[in-house]
Write a protein that holds these residues in place. Structure first.
Motif, PDB file in Angstrom:
ATOM      1  N   LYS A   5       1.159  -1.079   0.322  1.00  0.00           N
ATOM      2  CA  LYS A   5       0.243   0.306  -0.154  1.00  0.00           C
ATOM      3  C   LYS A   5       0.830   0.819  -0.158  1.00  0.00           C
ATOM      4  CE  LYS A   5      -4.191  -1.660   1.370  1.00  0.00           C
ATOM      5  NZ  LYS A   5      -4.881  -1.754   3.186  1.00  0.00           N
ATOM      6  N   ARG A   6       0.162   1.994  -0.762  1.00  0.00           N
ATOM      7  CA  ARG A   6       1.290   3.845  -0.535  1.00  0.00           C
ATOM      8  C   ARG A   6       1.114   4.204   0.262  1.00  0.00           C
ATOM      9  NH1 ARG A   6      -3.865   5.158  -4.195  1.00  0.00           N
ATOM     10  NH2 ARG A   6      -4.651   6.310  -3.181  1.00  0.00           N
ATOM     11  N   PRO A   7       2.484   4.752   0.613  1.00  0.00           N
ATOM     12  CA  PRO A   7       3.184   5.641   0.152  1.00  0.00           C
ATOM     13  C   PRO A   7       3.705   4.798  -0.045  1.00  0.00           C
ATOM     14  CG  PRO A   7       3.821   6.106   2.572  1.00  0.00           C
ATOM     15  CD  PRO A   7       2.420   4.882   2.150  1.00  0.00           C
ATOM     16  N   HIS A   8       4.225   3.410   0.324  1.00  0.00           N
ATOM     17  CA  HIS A   8       5.429   2.604  -0.395  1.00  0.00           C
ATOM     18  C   HIS A   8       4.852   1.825  -1.442  1.00  0.00           C
ATOM     19  CE1 HIS A   8       6.778   3.137   3.520  1.00  0.00           C
ATOM     20  NE2 HIS A   8       5.544   2.759   3.693  1.00  0.00           N
ATOM     21  N   ASP A   9       6.161   1.655  -2.162  1.00  0.00           N
ATOM     22  CA  ASP A   9       5.674   0.819  -3.768  1.00  0.00           C
ATOM     23  C   ASP A   9       6.549  -0.300  -4.023  1.00  0.00           C
ATOM     24  OD1 ASP A   9       7.940   2.363  -3.741  1.00  0.00           O
ATOM     25  OD2 ASP A   9       7.775   3.085  -5.847  1.00  0.00           O
ATOM     26  N   GLU A  61      -1.462   0.403 -10.459  1.00  0.00           N
ATOM     27  CA  GLU A  61      -1.324   0.701  -9.391  1.00  0.00           C
ATOM     28  C   GLU A  61      -0.932   3.115  -9.819  1.00  0.00           C
ATOM     29  OE1 GLU A  61      -0.718   1.716  -5.806  1.00  0.00           O
ATOM     30  OE2 GLU A  61      -0.700  -0.815  -6.053  1.00  0.00           O
ATOM     31  N   PRO A 114       1.259   6.025  -7.310  1.00  0.00           N
ATOM     32  CA  PRO A 114       1.408   6.278  -6.190  1.00  0.00           C
ATOM     33  C   PRO A 114       1.127   7.610  -5.394  1.00  0.00           C
ATOM     34  CG  PRO A 114       3.096   7.447  -8.058  1.00  0.00           C
ATOM     35  CD  PRO A 114       1.960   6.135  -8.021  1.00  0.00           C
ATOM     36  N   SER A 163      -4.465  -1.063  -8.220  1.00  0.00           N
ATOM     37  CA  SER A 163      -3.922  -0.428  -6.917  1.00  0.00           C
ATOM     38  C   SER A 163      -4.655  -1.117  -5.670  1.00  0.00           C
ATOM     39  CB  SER A 163      -4.452   0.693  -6.098  1.00  0.00           C
ATOM     40  OG  SER A 163      -4.124   1.312  -5.625  1.00  0.00           O
ATOM     41  N   TYR A 208      -4.707  -0.283  -2.651  1.00  0.00           N
ATOM     42  CA  TYR A 208      -5.435   1.050  -1.648  1.00  0.00           C
ATOM     43  C   TYR A 208      -6.900   0.383  -1.822  1.00  0.00           C
ATOM     44  CZ  TYR A 208      -6.015   5.602  -0.484  1.00  0.00           C
ATOM     45  OH  TYR A 208      -6.955   7.093   0.664  1.00  0.00           O
TER      46      TYR A 208
END
Length: 638
Positions: free
Chosen positions: A109-113, A191, A193, A209, A211
């Motif tokens: 999950k953002r903010p990691h990628d 996906e 960011p 994503s 998210y």
């Protein structure tokens, strides 16, 4: 038998449309050991290492590049499902940088990628009836009424996080079905960011994503839509991509995914990078992405974003690009889009291909053989801009600008159009659709109902952005849920009820979609009544008696004894009136049945008289008419 090309050779020649089956990570057996093979395309990298949770992100897993190949590869037994990974790339200039896997199918999950080692199990789909039905139906001759959705802000949990697709399956699908929309169109789900990009700045072209949940949840969502006779469309962005250093940008330290020319590579308008659509590897990559979404998730259609940016060298706000042969056409983009449509239509003829395109210089819909790009539909952005400009205008000045509303009749058959009232028009200070309308709150709702009748009765398929169905006053905010509290207000509730009734009316009336993309679908009664600011026309189905008379009044003056030309003698019944009390208006009783008089009106031999409410719209339908009389008169004239 001739030797088949290897997956790499087909990728290099722009013919590997299933390159995701080769690149990325895949479960594999090697010398009796079970593990994973990882492959990445990076022609000019000096070295690449596979790093992740499984090796403490160190240099212990160097990848190998075979001679005469631009692909790096490694087999390893170390990774476990659910662990994160990236590639550590020593670029051409010696710089070492972490990079995502371009073919990853799931990210943290953002903010990691970082990518996730996540395999999607083979699904036993239950939507065979839906898919079989779409194979035998012609969507050009069927109703298409699209509900445009941003998955992250339709509704949210108590902590402000968006609904996952598991929760959207239980809430969004029943709502769309109840409201009578035929399709859901999602803004990009791949996906990305930054949420504020709305999904149009992508890094993961093969990944839902995280998210919004897992790929399996989205598969279940689409299946449930199909079981409820709802199609699913997605926005997709093949023209430009996110400029983030740890994503696709200058992946091996050289222009790899982007154009070699830095001016063509940089997209100033959106702060992104443009794909080099001339490169066969990029064609393989992007077409594979489109097919992945179609086949992995049973998507019914793809709306290709920002087509103009791919078609014209001078579309961007940046420095002037040197024109090719005195032409501003980007032929790389032109031929890529033709190839994209050709490949998808060959594999999946019933998938709907839609272009969001803002110019009129290129034929977008129609056959490639005749010089078009091969899309099924094009968003009619000219109609959208002219229409909203007209409705925002003070009613006193509309008669001087009536052409804004009628100009679309001049070109409505040039392409197969979708009429969009989309997200772009209710954000960044443009105000919501309801807030755009002229006048006080009552007049605003009256005009919004009028606008939706114009949308539904104008030739072309339909699209409405979420929240507009009940007249949300506030602009859309991508980081907040819609203002569902509005529905506690009686006027918003009545507006939602009207939209539901109008959608059902559209579904039930063949004359509004049966001949949609042919000139026979419409006959203008009067498009020149600018003084009274009233527009009238007929929508027609295949059967002679199957037609509707549409009358729209854009002035705040009720038109008494209003004359309308009709094609046949007899009686006509009002079947929709935007000013009825149940919709938020003031009328308790509809207009009485109108009987014809044999008095010419425009090019018609007969006319009726009726009352058209101020800022309102009415639709009439023949109740008892005699089509033989007109035929006899036509025969006598001959």
């Amino acid at each position: 038998m001739p030797n088949e090309k290897s997956p790499i050779a087909r990728f290099e020649s722009g013919e590997n449309f299933y390159s995701h089956h080769y690149f990325g990570f895949h479960q594999a057996d090697y010398k009796g050991q079970e593990g994973f093979v990882f492959r990445v395309w990076a022609p000019n990298a000096q070295q690449i290492w596979l790093v992740g949770d499984f090796n403490d992100w160190d240099y212990s897993l160097p990848m190998k590049k075979e001679a005469q190949s631009d692909v790096w590869e490694i087999f390893t037994t170390k990774p476990k499902r659910g662990e994160f990974y990236k590639y550590l790339v020593k670029q051409e200039n010696g710089r070492i940088v972490y990079k995502i896997d371009p073919f990853a199918t799931y990210f943290e999950k953002r903010p990691h990628d970082a990518a996730v080692i996540h395999t999607i199990p083979e699904k036993k789909w239950r939507d065979g009836l839906w898919r079989g039905r779409t194979k035998h139906s012609n969507y050009f001759k069927r109703p298409m009424n699209i509900y445009e959705v941003h998955a992250g802000s339709w509704k949210s949990n108590e902590d402000g996080t968006p609904y996952s697709f598991e929760k959207l399956k239980e809430t969004l699908i029943p709502y769309v079905k109840e409201m009578g929309f035929s399709h859901i169109e999602f803004m990009p789900l791949m996906e990305h960011p930054l949420g504020e990009s709305w999904g149009y700045q992508l890094i993961g072209y093969f990944a839902l994503s995280s998210y919004y949940g897992t790929p399996e949840e989205f598969q279940d969502f689409v299946e449930e839509c199909h079981l409820n006779n709802i199609g699913v469309l997605i926005d997709w962005v093949p023209g430009h991509f996110c400029i983030n250093d740890d994503a696709l940008a200058y992946y091996d330290g050289t222009p790899q995914f982007e154009y070699n020319d830095p001016i063509r590579a940089k997209n100033v308008r959106w702060g992104s990078l443009n794909f080099d659509l001339s490169k066969p590897q990029i064609q393989s990559f992007l077409i594979s992405s489109a097919l992945y979404w179609i086949e992995m998730f049973h998507i019914d259609g793809i709306r290709v974003d920002a087509v103009s940016n791919m078609l014209y060298l001078d579309y961007d706000d940046g420095p002037t690009v040197i024109k090719q042969a005195s032409d501003n056409r980007n032929w790389d983009g032109f031929y890529f889009l033709q190839k994209l449509n050709a490949v998808i239509k060959l594999a999946h003829p019933n998938v709907i291909m839609i272009a969001e395109e803002s110019s009129s210089e290129t034929k977008i819909t129609g056959t490639i053989e005749n010089g078009a790009l091969g899309f099924d539909y094009k968003w009619n952005l000219g109609w959208m801009n002219d229409t909203l400009c007209f409705y925002e205008m003070d009613a006193a000045f509309r008669k001087y600008h009536f052409h804004l509303l009628t100009f679309s009749f001049m070109y409505m058959m040039n392409e197969n159009y979708i009429l969009p009232l989309s997200h772009d028009e209710v954000v960044h200070g443009k105000r919501s659709l309801m807030h755009k309308m002229w006048g006080d709150r009552y007049k605003q709702f009256a005009q919004l109902r009028n606008l939706y009748v114009y949308l539904i009765t104008h030739p072309g398929k339909k699209l409405l952005f979420m929240g507009s169905e009940w007249g949300q006053f506030l602009e859309w905010k991508s980081d907040q849920a819609l203002e569902w509290v509005d529905l506690e207000d009686e006027m918003n509730g009545s507006m939602q009820h009207f939209t539901k009734r109008l959608n059902a009316f559209y579904q039930n009336e063949k004359s509004l979609w049966e001949l949609d993309h042919t000139a026979e679908t419409i006959e203008i009664i009067d498009a020149d009544n600018s003084e009274q600011t009233v527009l009238s026309f007929i929508r027609k189905g295949k059967a002679k008696k199957d037609f509707l008379i549409v009358i729209l009044n854009f002035s705040p003056i009720e038109r008494q004894n209003f004359k309308v030309g009709v094609p046949f003698p007899g009686s006509y019944e009002e079947v929709l009136n935007t000013e009825m009390k149940e919709f938020g208006g003031t009328w308790i009783e509809p207009n009485q049945i109108s009987k014809t008089s044999q008095e010419p009106y425009k090019h018609f031999d007969y006319q009726i008289q009726t009352i058209v409410p101020s800022l309102g719209a009415i639709i009439l339908k023949p109740k008892e008419i005699n089509i033989r009389i007109k035929k006899m008169n036509e025969h006598s004239a001959k």
